[in-house]
Design an enzyme around this catalytic site. Structure first.
Site, PDB file in Angstrom:
ATOM      1  N   PHE A  63      -5.990  20.082 -24.962  1.00  0.00           N
ATOM      2  CA  PHE A  63      -6.749  18.859 -25.242  1.00  0.00           C
ATOM      3  C   PHE A  63      -8.121  18.967 -24.557  1.00  0.00           C
ATOM      4  O   PHE A  63      -8.270  19.724 -23.604  1.00  0.00           O
ATOM      5  CB  PHE A  63      -5.969  17.635 -24.746  1.00  0.00           C
ATOM      6  CG  PHE A  63      -6.673  16.354 -25.065  1.00  0.00           C
ATOM      7  CD1 PHE A  63      -6.820  15.942 -26.380  1.00  0.00           C
ATOM      8  CD2 PHE A  63      -7.225  15.567 -24.064  1.00  0.00           C
ATOM      9  CE1 PHE A  63      -7.500  14.771 -26.689  1.00  0.00           C
ATOM     10  CE2 PHE A  63      -7.907  14.397 -24.362  1.00  0.00           C
ATOM     11  CZ  PHE A  63      -8.046  13.999 -25.676  1.00  0.00           C
ATOM     12  N   ASP A  64      -9.109  18.188 -25.023  1.00  0.00           N
ATOM     13  CA  ASP A  64     -10.479  18.405 -24.508  1.00  0.00           C
ATOM     14  C   ASP A  64     -10.634  18.158 -23.010  1.00  0.00           C
ATOM     15  O   ASP A  64     -11.365  18.880 -22.341  1.00  0.00           O
ATOM     16  CB  ASP A  64     -11.525  17.631 -25.326  1.00  0.00           C
ATOM     17  CG  ASP A  64     -11.289  16.140 -25.372  1.00  0.00           C
ATOM     18  OD1 ASP A  64     -10.154  15.727 -25.118  1.00  0.00           O
ATOM     19  OD2 ASP A  64     -12.228  15.394 -25.674  1.00  0.00           O
ATOM     20  N   TYR A  72       0.835  -1.210   0.000  1.00  0.00           N
ATOM     21  CA  TYR A  72       0.000   0.000   0.000  1.00  0.00           C
ATOM     22  C   TYR A  72       0.866   1.255   0.000  1.00  0.00           C
ATOM     23  O   TYR A  72       0.606   2.210  -0.730  1.00  0.00           O
ATOM     24  CB  TYR A  72      -0.932   0.000   1.228  1.00  0.00           C
ATOM     25  CG  TYR A  72      -1.983   1.081   1.144  1.00  0.00           C
ATOM     26  CD1 TYR A  72      -3.238   0.809   0.594  1.00  0.00           C
ATOM     27  CD2 TYR A  72      -1.719   2.377   1.576  1.00  0.00           C
ATOM     28  CE1 TYR A  72      -4.193   1.803   0.494  1.00  0.00           C
ATOM     29  CE2 TYR A  72      -2.678   3.380   1.467  1.00  0.00           C
ATOM     30  CZ  TYR A  72      -3.917   3.082   0.930  1.00  0.00           C
ATOM     31  OH  TYR A  72      -4.858   4.068   0.829  1.00  0.00           O
ATOM     32  N   HIS A 118     -19.105  14.471 -27.302  1.00  0.00           N
ATOM     33  CA  HIS A 118     -18.775  13.565 -28.404  1.00  0.00           C
ATOM     34  C   HIS A 118     -18.801  12.091 -28.020  1.00  0.00           C
ATOM     35  O   HIS A 118     -19.042  11.236 -28.852  1.00  0.00           O
ATOM     36  CB  HIS A 118     -17.422  13.932 -29.018  1.00  0.00           C
ATOM     37  CG  HIS A 118     -16.281  13.890 -28.053  1.00  0.00           C
ATOM     38  ND1 HIS A 118     -16.148  14.810 -27.032  1.00  0.00           N
ATOM     39  CD2 HIS A 118     -15.241  13.048 -27.926  1.00  0.00           C
ATOM     40  CE1 HIS A 118     -15.061  14.524 -26.335  1.00  0.00           C
ATOM     41  NE2 HIS A 118     -14.490  13.463 -26.856  1.00  0.00           N
ATOM     42  N   ALA A 124       1.762  13.825 -22.905  1.00  0.00           N
ATOM     43  CA  ALA A 124       1.299  12.528 -23.412  1.00  0.00           C
ATOM     44  C   ALA A 124       2.207  11.951 -24.506  1.00  0.00           C
ATOM     45  O   ALA A 124       2.512  10.767 -24.503  1.00  0.00           O
ATOM     46  CB  ALA A 124      -0.129  12.664 -23.929  1.00  0.00           C
ATOM     47  N   LYS A 136      -0.041   6.828 -23.682  1.00  0.00           N
ATOM     48  CA  LYS A 136       0.497   7.099 -25.019  1.00  0.00           C
ATOM     49  C   LYS A 136       1.990   6.733 -25.028  1.00  0.00           C
ATOM     50  O   LYS A 136       2.337   5.585 -25.209  1.00  0.00           O
ATOM     51  CB  LYS A 136       0.294   8.570 -25.395  1.00  0.00           C
ATOM     52  CG  LYS A 136      -1.138   8.934 -25.781  1.00  0.00           C
ATOM     53  CD  LYS A 136      -1.994   9.211 -24.607  1.00  0.00           C
ATOM     54  CE  LYS A 136      -3.295   9.894 -24.961  1.00  0.00           C
ATOM     55  NZ  LYS A 136      -4.151  10.033 -23.779  1.00  0.00           N
ATOM     56  N   ASP A 168       1.962  19.321 -20.809  1.00  0.00           N
ATOM     57  CA  ASP A 168       1.055  18.196 -21.030  1.00  0.00           C
ATOM     58  C   ASP A 168       1.828  17.237 -21.938  1.00  0.00           C
ATOM     59  O   ASP A 168       2.028  17.509 -23.116  1.00  0.00           O
ATOM     60  CB  ASP A 168      -0.244  18.700 -21.672  1.00  0.00           C
ATOM     61  CG  ASP A 168      -1.218  17.567 -21.960  1.00  0.00           C
ATOM     62  OD1 ASP A 168      -0.812  16.394 -21.890  1.00  0.00           O
ATOM     63  OD2 ASP A 168      -2.386  17.853 -22.272  1.00  0.00           O
TER      64      ASP A 168
HETATM   65  N1  F0G Z   1      -3.475  15.385 -22.894  1.00  0.00           N
HETATM   66  C1  F0G Z   1      -3.404  15.015 -24.177  1.00  0.00           C
HETATM   67  C2  F0G Z   1      -2.551  15.785 -25.124  1.00  0.00           C
HETATM   68  C3  F0G Z   1      -4.139  13.916 -24.623  1.00  0.00           C
HETATM   69  O1  F0G Z   1      -4.077  13.564 -25.912  1.00  0.00           O
HETATM   70  C4  F0G Z   1      -4.929  13.201 -23.692  1.00  0.00           C
HETATM   71  C5  F0G Z   1      -5.717  12.051 -24.106  1.00  0.00           C
HETATM   72  C6  F0G Z   1      -4.951  13.623 -22.354  1.00  0.00           C
HETATM   73  C7  F0G Z   1      -4.208  14.714 -21.998  1.00  0.00           C
HETATM   74  C8  F0G Z   1      -5.768  12.911 -21.318  1.00  0.00           C
HETATM   75  O2  F0G Z   1      -5.190  11.705 -20.977  1.00  0.00           O
HETATM   76  O3  F0G Z   1      -6.831   9.949 -21.706  1.00  0.00           O
HETATM   77  O4  F0G Z   1      -4.998   9.427 -20.100  1.00  0.00           O
HETATM   78  O5  F0G Z   1      -6.900  10.806 -19.403  1.00  0.00           O
HETATM   79  N2  F0G Z   1      -5.911  11.744 -25.292  1.00  0.00           N
HETATM   80  C9  F0G Z   1      -6.564  10.563 -25.797  1.00  0.00           C
HETATM   81  C10 F0G Z   1      -6.684  10.690 -27.288  1.00  0.00           C
HETATM   82  C11 F0G Z   1      -7.824  10.189 -25.123  1.00  0.00           C
HETATM   83  O6  F0G Z   1      -7.386   9.847 -27.870  1.00  0.00           O
HETATM   84  O7  F0G Z   1      -6.071  11.561 -27.894  1.00  0.00           O
HETATM   85  P1  F0G Z   1      -6.047  10.411 -20.533  1.00  0.00           P
END
Ligand code: F0G
Length: 457
Positions: A124-125, A72, A449, A216, A257, A214
């Protein structure tokens, strides 16, 4: 004769996939309300929805799973992961989270206050969602270059420094941080140059504003710096990564990613005060600080994934495959965001289905057509994803309307790329006959979406 390029790995395990008939797909897509997120994965032949959590782990990653420490508190797996993150990014403090948006949730819970302004090179969204849901404002300071899909420039993900400075000046004292996304997913998986990363950090710091990366697809970004930016050809991906993060203050990471794991993420921080602040939100939202949202075994696999995916051959294999798909689309004259991005090709739906008005969502329509054509599931990165303005509730039609063909890491072969390109060509060849799009029947108030229900017009 010069030997041709080939993958830097061989395949040890395979997973069957199945073709379907057009009739089956017509039925399934109608059941899914013309939203491919609502399809069952077994109804898909080639899945290009995302590169997130869909990659194939290596034999070494699977071996690391067996060595996971599930304690833990204070698990060896945490310290293994922490050591890799410190070594690669120079981040002193690490908080594991279950994925990227969880890292955003924890860090932004501490940092974002109502009315704040947060600039970014196209958020990102989920990032935008975590800002707007806290009644703060996400401002895009993307370069104008990114808006013209046919313009061939090497670093289309760059920050427009003039736009950024204007935001910093006009909102002095109200900008808790800036988000620098590498690569820039929203504008097409386009990289940010080292020069732009350094200038962005310097500019923000001049205004006393910290920079959160950010991250990824940081490794793909480092690859593009190596092959496209002067002075970096002789450096390793790990050296370039260290330089990319030298001036940054913190990072959020979706490890799904460039960490090449199926689930996971983390926050990396240089500043103890932020670490102490974020920790308070990690414990109730994610878990105790040495596992956050992750299993011990998954932290092990991630530590290994980060290490091996910052090797040139691994990245070259991947980006070569994306470029191969792009070369086939070039052959067929299909317009996409140029040059090809790191993780995906973003087809310019506005140019393909130019008879369909914005109000009928051309990219969403093209996504449906590609699925009906060959069972290929792509993802709309356009007007549906852009959602509505939180104040006016009007559709945000100002950006690009793209269909993302996103390539999972180490999953498909170049033969699959040939099928994808041929299917796209077939749709492209009959584009004149596609004159009507889709209409919304039901939508959620946020991130519509994923669940939107549509009808065909
Ligand atoms: N930042 C970026 C640039 C991303 O592309 C994503 C996720 C996230 C943050 C959020 O990360 O999914 O681990 O919570 N992108 C995916 C995509 C979902 O399909 O581009 P997450």
């Amino acid at each position: 004769m010069e030997l041709p390029f080939a993958e830097s790995w061989k395949i040890k395990m395979v997973e069957p996939i199945r073709r379907s008939t057009r009739e089956e797909r017509e039925h399934w897509l109608a059941e899914a309300h013309y939203n491919v997120f609502q399809l069952k994965a077994e109804q898909v032949y080639i899945d290009l929805l995302t590169d997130s959590g869909t990659g194939a782990m290596s034999d070494r990653q699977w071996a690391e799973l067996m060595l996971g420490d599930e304690s833990y508190a204070g698990a060896t797996s945490f310290y293994k992961l922490e050591a890799v993150i410190k070594r690669l990014f120079g981040m002193k403090y690490v908080i594991p989270t279950h994925q990227g948006r969880a890292a955003e949730n924890v860090l932004f819970s501490y940092l974002v206050k109502e009315g704040n302004v947060i600039p970014g090179n196209a958020h990102f969204d989920t990032t935008k969602g975590h800002i707007e849901s806290r009644h703060a404002v996400a401002v895009d300071v993307t370069t104008a270059d990114a808006r013209n899909t046919q313009l061939e420039v090497p670093f289309k993900g760059n920050v427009d420094l003039d736009k950024l400075e204007k935001v910093l000046k006009e909102n002095a004292g109200n900008v808790p941080f800036m988000v620098l996304t590498v690569t820039n997913n929203t504008v097409g998986g386009q990289p940010v140059s080292m020069a732009n990363i350094k200038s962005t950090c310097a500019l923000c710091h001049r205004y006393g504003v910290p920079v959160v990366m950010d991250s990824a697809r940081f490794a793909e970004n480092a690859y593009f710096i190596k092959v496209r930016e002067e002075g970096y050809a002789g450096k390793t991906i790990k050296e370039i990564t260290a330089e990319m993060y030298a001036d940054a203050d913190a990072m959020t990471m979706s490890a799904k990613k460039d960490g090449v794991v199926n689930m996971g993420g983390f926050i990396g921080l240089k500043n103890k005060e932020w670490y102490e602040g974020a920790k308070l939100f990690c414990i109730p939202f994610e878990g105790y600080v040495t596992y956050g949202g992750m299993n011990g075994r998954d932290m092990n696999a991630l530590a290994q994934g980060l290490d091996e995916n910052t090797e040139f051959d691994m990245l070259h294999t991947r980006i070569h495959q994306v470029a191969y798909l792009a070369s086939k689309l070039d052959e067929y004259g299909i317009p996409y965001q140029r040059p090809a991005g790191g993780h995906a090709i973003f087809v310019d739906a506005d140019r393909v289905l130019d008879r369909i008005p914005k109000e009928e969502f051309p990219a969403q329509t093209l996504t449906c057509e590609l699925y009906l054509e060959a069972g290929i599931r792509a993802c709309e990165i356009g007007y549906m994803l852009a959602d509505r303005d939180p104040v006016t509730r009007e559709n945000r039609f100002g950006g690009l309307d793209l269909v993302r063909l996103c390539i999972p890491r180490r999953v498909y072969t170049d033969n699959h790329m040939d099928v994808i390109a041929a299917a796209m060509k077939n749709v492209y060849d009959r584009r004149e006959s596609i004159t009507r799009g889709v209409a919304i029947e039901w939508e959620a108030p946020l991130m519509r979406h994923f669940t939107v229900q549509l009808k065909r017009l």
